[in-house]
Scaffold this motif. Structure first.
Motif, PDB file in Angstrom:
ATOM      1  N   HIS A   4     -10.748   1.484   5.971  1.00 35.09           N
ATOM      2  CA  HIS A   4     -11.555   0.388   5.442  1.00 35.09           C
ATOM      3  C   HIS A   4     -11.631  -0.813   6.398  1.00 35.09           C
ATOM      4  N   ASP A  24      -7.797   4.504  -4.347  1.00 34.21           N
ATOM      5  CA  ASP A  24      -9.209   4.462  -4.716  1.00 34.21           C
ATOM      6  C   ASP A  24      -9.388   4.749  -6.210  1.00 34.21           C
ATOM      7  N   CYS A  70       0.867  -1.182   0.000  1.00 33.84           N
ATOM      8  CA  CYS A  70       0.000   0.000   0.000  1.00 33.84           C
ATOM      9  C   CYS A  70       0.903   1.232   0.000  1.00 33.84           C
ATOM     10  N   ALA A  77     -12.070  -0.664  -2.918  1.00 37.77           N
ATOM     11  CA  ALA A  77     -11.335  -1.061  -1.719  1.00 37.77           C
ATOM     12  C   ALA A  77     -12.263  -1.625  -0.650  1.00 37.77           C
ATOM     13  N   GLY A  82      -4.422   6.814   0.045  1.00 35.86           N
ATOM     14  CA  GLY A  82      -5.727   6.204  -0.102  1.00 35.86           C
ATOM     15  C   GLY A  82      -6.490   6.775  -1.278  1.00 35.86           C
ATOM     16  N   GLY A  99       0.762   4.480   2.346  1.00 42.13           N
ATOM     17  CA  GLY A  99      -0.642   4.712   2.676  1.00 42.13           C
ATOM     18  C   GLY A  99      -1.257   3.659   3.574  1.00 42.13           C
ATOM     19  N   PHE A 116      -5.119   3.838   5.119  1.00 39.95           N
ATOM     20  CA  PHE A 116      -5.991   3.032   4.260  1.00 39.95           C
ATOM     21  C   PHE A 116      -6.611   1.870   5.031  1.00 39.95           C
TER      22      PHE A 116
END
Length: 264
Positions: free
Chosen positions: A74, A38, A30, A48, A34, A66, A70
């Motif tokens: 989520h 996305d 990652c 996501a 974010g 991220g 992130f």
């Protein structure tokens, strides 16, 4: 129920790979914001919010930039080995205990119908590892950020149906480039990154008739070109009688544009 993947982003500015079956969806690394992730997911018509977990290869910022934000946004579980958890602790902020999982190097984890095998690599991080993904007799290998491809690694990744493999630099471009010698020495060393030629040589030792797709990843923006990487790897393969064409495809990845979803 096919195994599919997309290299969302690959390079020194950020890395992320998406792997899915009909029932489970994984993000590997990652290394972007974010917001950027996305947008990349939207380009492959995915979201996501449907992810099941994030797997982490190592703690370098282009792989975890991220991650904290992130995963919290989520509510995604994160899987990394113990040394990587310790090394990235100050970079990703507090992660809820119920989102923290240990995936040991050399271990196996099942995410529903996706079996994942981790394997250690030589790179200048705490304990870097990469992955082989298996689903219904299909196999996908992810291998970047590696100084050299050992015989042990080759034994783990051989006979995959698809490879995402590092082709970081052209040696001549690197040596003639602007990097100071200590950085060049790091890249060229056993804990650095493999060159286009190294990638081609490693592939000749692991490919067989089942392999259909090769994606060249983590190209240096200063010391490589997509065309040069493809040409160098193709040349190595053809020297060993492996032809790029209808049966075996050789593909680019990009730091900004995701690859189309591809079936393994």
């Amino acid at each position: 129920m096919a195994l599919q993947f997309s290299v969302l982003a690959s390079g020194s500015t950020g890395n992320a790979v998406y792997v899915e079956t009909d029932h489970h969806r994984l993000l590997i690394d990652c290394g972007l914001s974010g917001k950027k992730l996305d947008a990349l997911f939207a380009k492959i018509d995915r979201s996501a919010k449907d992810l099941d977990a994030i797997l982490v290869t190592h703690e370098h910022s282009d792989h975890i930039k991220g991650l904290g934000v992130f995963s919290r946004r989520h509510r995604l579980p994160i899987y990394a080995n113990e040394k990587t958890w310790k090394a990235m602790a100050t970079s990703i902020g507090d992660i809820p205990v119920d989102q923290k999982f240990v995936f040991q190097t050399g271990g196996l984890q099942s995410f529903g119908d996706i079996e994942v095998e981790s394997f250690g690599v030589s790179h200048d991080a705490a304990e870097p590892m990469f992955f082989v993904f298996r689903h219904q007799q299909k196999q996908l290998t992810l291998l970047t950020d590696v100084g050299y491809v050992s015989d042990k690694i080759k034994g783990t990744i051989k006979q995959s149906d698809a490879y995402i493999i590092e082709a970081n630099h052209d040696i001549n471009m690197l040596m003639a480039g602007r990097y100071p010698w200590n950085v060049k020495r790091r890249i060229l060393g056993d804990s650095g990154h493999i060159s286009n030629e190294d990638a081609g040589t490693a592939l000749t030792d692991v490919l067989d008739d089942r392999t259909k797709k090769i994606y060249l990843a983590h190209l240096s923006k200063d010391n490589n070109l997509k065309e040069l990487a493809r040409m160098s790897v193709q040349q190595k393969l053809e020297q060993h009688g492996l032809r790029i064409g209808e049966r075996l495809g050789l593909y680019d990845t990009d730091p900004e544009v995701p690859t189309a979803l591809s079936i393994v």
